[in-house]
Design an enzyme around this catalytic site. Structure first.
Site, PDB file in Angstrom:
ATOM      1  N   ASP A  14       6.063  -0.969  -5.899  1.00  0.00           N
ATOM      2  CA  ASP A  14       5.495   0.290  -6.405  1.00  0.00           C
ATOM      3  C   ASP A  14       6.069   0.687  -7.759  1.00  0.00           C
ATOM      4  OD1 ASP A  14       4.242   0.399  -3.871  1.00  0.00           O
ATOM      5  OD2 ASP A  14       5.940   1.481  -3.032  1.00  0.00           O
ATOM      6  N   GLU A 173      -5.097   4.748  -2.683  1.00  0.00           N
ATOM      7  CA  GLU A 173      -3.784   5.376  -2.869  1.00  0.00           C
ATOM      8  C   GLU A 173      -3.233   4.993  -4.232  1.00  0.00           C
ATOM      9  OE1 GLU A 173      -1.678   3.766   0.457  1.00  0.00           O
ATOM     10  OE2 GLU A 173      -1.609   1.742  -0.373  1.00  0.00           O
TER      11      GLU A 173
END
Length: 506
Positions: A14, A173
């Site tokens: 991420d 997302e």
């Protein structure tokens, strides 16, 4: 100029990056590990140096040690707004351990970061944008992608505005919004953080929508392609100092054998971006490759971009632990203390997650070799210490020295989900023990310095039991130092030195 991927090997998922005054900064997820939110600095976008963490104090954040693990810090975003650095993020936890979205700030990324400002906003994967009018927008993922205006002084916010559901892939997302040439570009991840992962984009003339999907979606994915990098997604886009654009994203590098399994966790990759009229092109036909080329900032030389080996040595002579080390869930200052004799490791029953006093360094390379020397002169009978490969409490390989009434027993214990085994090797009288773990893409070898002063091969085991597909969730393996005992406190053991050597062959 050509460069090698990944730019952050090992468990660094991420990623998010931003431009500073004269360099670039990046953060990644850290889940249950403390300190949290590792922070990196670079001048060329390829060579990243760790400079610390954003969460360094227990007063900032409380992580749950509930099982299953892989809770904690998810999907940060870093931005520089009005000269100040902000990281917005999610703590995924239990009701009594501070879950929710928050942001931190620092005027200097090298210094201490603020206490969190908690946000009464749902979902995960938050991001920030300062638009051309100076308004701050918060964008998050919760039953689709939404945004609202945000006040960075106190965390108050405006009403929620739902803006996009994605292209139909699972789990829309990881949203980020960018402003360019009169458009608002919304970049998200879809398909789940696995082999179907992908990056999609939509745009709008107004930040509140409506958003139109890019006709070339997905803009970035390695799914269904015979490439050594898979699972690419969760990207962040940035323009560098020279006007060139780049994306960082996560990805995995599976082993060649079937079934597909990856060992080093989700890693960070760098992808060049070009703009063709009003939409961007990512990578090579939307793919991430092990070797890529682009106009890197900072004028790095070819030598700078060809990393051959990694060495980390620690004799714990500094007053505080090095940036490369992590504990589980919270600081362990009363259990892990640098001293003149090395790292004092005191056993405590407080450690629920691993059942031991533990200190870890990410496993980032294949092949690798880890060596540590321990001093058991102050250990009581029943104390164990050693080296391990640690994915989570139920998937771990331990190379152990156990203090017994008749001497020090060298043994190995293996936890592989519901299965496990133990092997015993030899006993010695000396108070010093040297242990070594070596591994490659297939096998882990345990060695110890025997009473004759020679390195003795003890056993070997397949590495694939420590892969995410076999026993993990969102994290990756660590190499760890540990101490444990049957009593409330069974004395202490010292680690005199630790040496990690890895090569970039894989």
């Amino acid at each position: 100029m050509n460069y090698q991927n990944p730019i952050l090997p090992g468990f660094h998922p991420d990623p998010s990056f931003c431009r500073g005054e004269d360099r670039y900064y990046m953060v990644t997820s850290s889940f249950e590990y403390f300190p949290g939110l590792p922070l990196f600095e670079s001048v060329d976008l390829v060579n990243w140096q760790p400079i610390g963490h954003c969460i360094t104090r227990e007063s900032q954040m409380t992580f749950t040690d509930a099982l299953p693990n892989a809770l904690g810090i998810y999907a940060p975003t870093i931005r520089r707004i009005k000269g100040r650095y902000y990281v917005v993020c999610t703590n995924v936890g239990t009701s009594d351990h501070g879950p929710g979205n928050f942001f931190l700030w620092a005027d200097d990324p090298h210094g201490e970061w603020s206490d969190p400002i908690w946000l009464d906003l749902p979902g995960i994967d938050p991001s920030l944008l300062e638009d051309d009018q100076g308004q701050i927008w918060y964008c998050g993922a919760h039953q689709g992608i939404y945004l609202c205006q945000l006040d960075l002084t106190d965390g108050s916010h405006g009403p929620r505005i739902d803006i996009w559901q994605g292209t139909g892939g699972a789990d829309p997302e990881g949203p980020h919004i960018y402003q360019k040439d009169g458009w608002y570009y919304l970049l998200i991840a879809e398909g789940g953080t696995g082999y179907g992962h992908m990056v999609t984009m939509a745009r709008s003339r107004e930040i509140t929508g409506p958003y139109e999907a890019c006709p070339a979606n997905p803009l970035l994915t390695n799914r269904s392609l015979p490439l050594p990098i898979q699972g690419t997604g969760h990207a962040d886009l940035m323009e560098d100092e020279n006007g060139n654009w780049w994306v960082v994203c996560l990805g995995i590098r599976p082993l060649e054998e079937f079934p597909k399994r990856h060992i080093l966790g989700r890693e960070t990759f760098l992808v060049p971006v070009t703009w063709q009229q009003e939409w961007p092109d990512f990578g090579v036909n939307g793919s991430v490759l092990p070797e890529m080329a682009g106009p890197l900032p900072g004028n790095p030389s070819a030598v700078d971009l060809q990393q051959k080996a990694y060495d980390f040595f620690d004799d714990f002579s500094e007053a505080s632990l090095a940036t490369a080390w992590n504990t589980l869930c919270r600081p362990r200052d009363n259990q892990l203390m640098p001293t003149a004799k090395g790292l004092a490791m005191v056993v405590s029953r407080e450690e629920k997650l691993s059942g031991q006093t533990w200190l870890g360094h990410r496993l980032q390379h294949l092949p690798f070799e880890i060596t540590a020397t321990f001093d058991l002169s102050e250990a009581s009978a029943g104390l164990n210490c050693g080296l391990n490969l640690f994915l989570n409490p139920t998937h771990r390989y331990d190379l152990v020295v156990e203090k017994t009434a008749t001497g020090n027993l060298v043994k190995a214990t293996f936890a592989m989900g519901p299965f496990g085994r133990e092997e015993e090797f030899f006993t010695f009288k000396e108070t010093t023990a040297s242990l070594r773990i070596k591994g490659d893409t297939k096998t882990v070898i345990f060695e110890a310095l025997n009473p004759a002063g020679e390195w003795q091969k003890l056993t070997e085991v397949p590495l694939h039991y420590l892969t995410t597909e076999t026993g993990g969730i969102f994290t990756g393996p660590y190499v760890g130092l540990f101490a444990r005992g049957e009593k409330e406190t069974a004395g202490k053991v010292y680690c005199r030195s630790f040496h990690y050597h890895g090569r970039f062959d894989f």
